[in-house]
Design a protein around this motif. Structure first.
Motif, PDB file in Angstrom:
ATOM      1  N   GLU A   1      10.103   9.081 -23.092  1.00  0.00           N
ATOM      2  CA  GLU A   1       9.572   9.387 -21.755  1.00  0.00           C
ATOM      3  C   GLU A   1      10.650  10.006 -20.873  1.00  0.00           C
ATOM      4  OE1 GLU A   1       6.401   9.208 -20.967  1.00  0.00           O
ATOM      5  OE2 GLU A   1       6.093   8.579 -23.048  1.00  0.00           O
TER       6      GLU A   1
ATOM      7  N   LYS B   1      10.976  13.713 -21.682  1.00  0.00           N
ATOM      8  CA  LYS B   1       9.864  14.488 -21.128  1.00  0.00           C
ATOM      9  C   LYS B   1      10.033  14.664 -19.614  1.00  0.00           C
ATOM     10  CE  LYS B   1       6.431  12.981 -24.554  1.00  0.00           C
ATOM     11  NZ  LYS B   1       5.170  12.205 -24.749  1.00  0.00           N
TER      12      LYS B   1
ATOM     13  N   GLU C   1      10.600  18.182 -17.446  1.00  0.00           N
ATOM     14  CA  GLU C   1       9.638  18.567 -16.409  1.00  0.00           C
ATOM     15  C   GLU C   1      10.328  18.787 -15.066  1.00  0.00           C
ATOM     16  OE1 GLU C   1       5.860  16.593 -14.008  1.00  0.00           O
ATOM     17  OE2 GLU C   1       6.284  15.936 -16.077  1.00  0.00           O
TER      18      GLU C   1
END
Length: 286
Positions: free
Chosen positions: A144, A147, A151
């Motif tokens: 996580e 990611k 982003e």
């Protein structure tokens, strides 16, 4: 498989009959269970290392490969070739189970073997996925984190701060930092790698600057803790320990010197060592 005699002599000169299995891997699981009992029974009276013993052992391995395939099927391979690796390590678990199985346990071999096979496969995943083992929650947090970092980096045009990652991931800042630290465990660096800023040839390596634990320090602490426990023992118990661990006499030799049986020596040593161990592990209860 090369043909083997159906009757052989073991070292006690008793006749041992070994069934000849032409295609062990094609034996149905139900039949394999029955045949396995026969082969384990025969192996118990065969001399280890003989041709006959190896035939029995190899046949057991091949007949029970269905257990390995069953266990391997419970794990999803992430790469095309990984299933072959899983079967190979599962076979190692099967071999360990065969070498350690005893019919006197009165348990089915399948029940005994599957935990060995699954344990070996799990160890394979543990040892090949992460350079250092970390808890599952941190492994998931690492994914996580990657990611969220991608982003925010695209959105902000720069590396995100811990606070920004924390807000996006709905985690505390401490948890984000912990996930970052855990990410370092996924890949390892050789201790022979050159330290940044040093010349490649003749420069310092990681092994040159990393500290090492001094084993003598731990030994000193153990001796320091053990001394008062030894002082609290009866004179006979201290003598037993001296004869066994200083003079390195066998229990039989100690029994002869003290005029007691070897069984008594064993019982007294076990009781004394258990008392010392308890004192070292639970000093407040000693």
């Amino acid at each position: 498989m090369a043909p083997v005699p159906t009757e052989i002599k073991d070292r006690t000169e008793e006749t041992v009959v070994l069934p000849v299995v032409e295609a062990p891997r094609k034996v149905a699981p139900k039949d394999a269970r029955e045949l396995s009992r026969v082969f384990f029974d025969r192996m118990a009276v065969l001399e280890e290392g003989t041709t006959e013993y190896q035939y029995a052992r190899n046949t057991l391995i091949e007949m029970n490969m269905s257990l390995v395939r069953y266990a391997a099927g419970r794990f999803r391979a992430s790469r095309a070739h990984e299933m072959e690796d899983i079967v190979q390590v599962g076979t190692i678990g099967l071999i360990k189970a065969i070498d350690r199985f005893d019919l006197s346990r009165e348990v089915e071999f399948t029940t005994f073997a599957v935990p060995y096979i699954v344990g070996e496969i799990k160890r394979f995943f543990r040892d090949t996925s992460w350079a250092v083992h970390v808890p599952r929650r941190l492994q998931e947090a690492r994914v996580e984190l990657a990611k969220a970092t991608d982003e925010l980096s695209s959105r902000l045009g720069r590396a995100p701060s811990v606070a920004e990652l924390s807000a996006l991931m709905n985690l505390s800042e401490d948890e984000v930092i912990e996930a970052r630290v855990a990410s370092n465990a996924y890949n390892s660096t050789s201790l022979d790698a050159a330290v940044a800023g040093e010349e490649e040839d003749g420069g310092a390596t990681l092994s040159d600057i990393l500290g090492a634990e001094d084993p003598a320090l731990e030994l000193f602490e153990d001796v320091h803790d053990l001394a008062p426990l030894l002082g609290g023992l009866a004179e006979r118990d201290r003598l037993l320990l001296h004869l066994r661990f200083v003079e390195e006499l066998t229990q039989a030799e100690i029994g002869q010197r003290l005029g007691v049986s070897q069984m008594q020596v064993s019982r007294l040593l076990s009781r004394t060592i258990a008392r010392l161990r308890k004192g070292m592990l639970d000093p407040l209860e000693a």
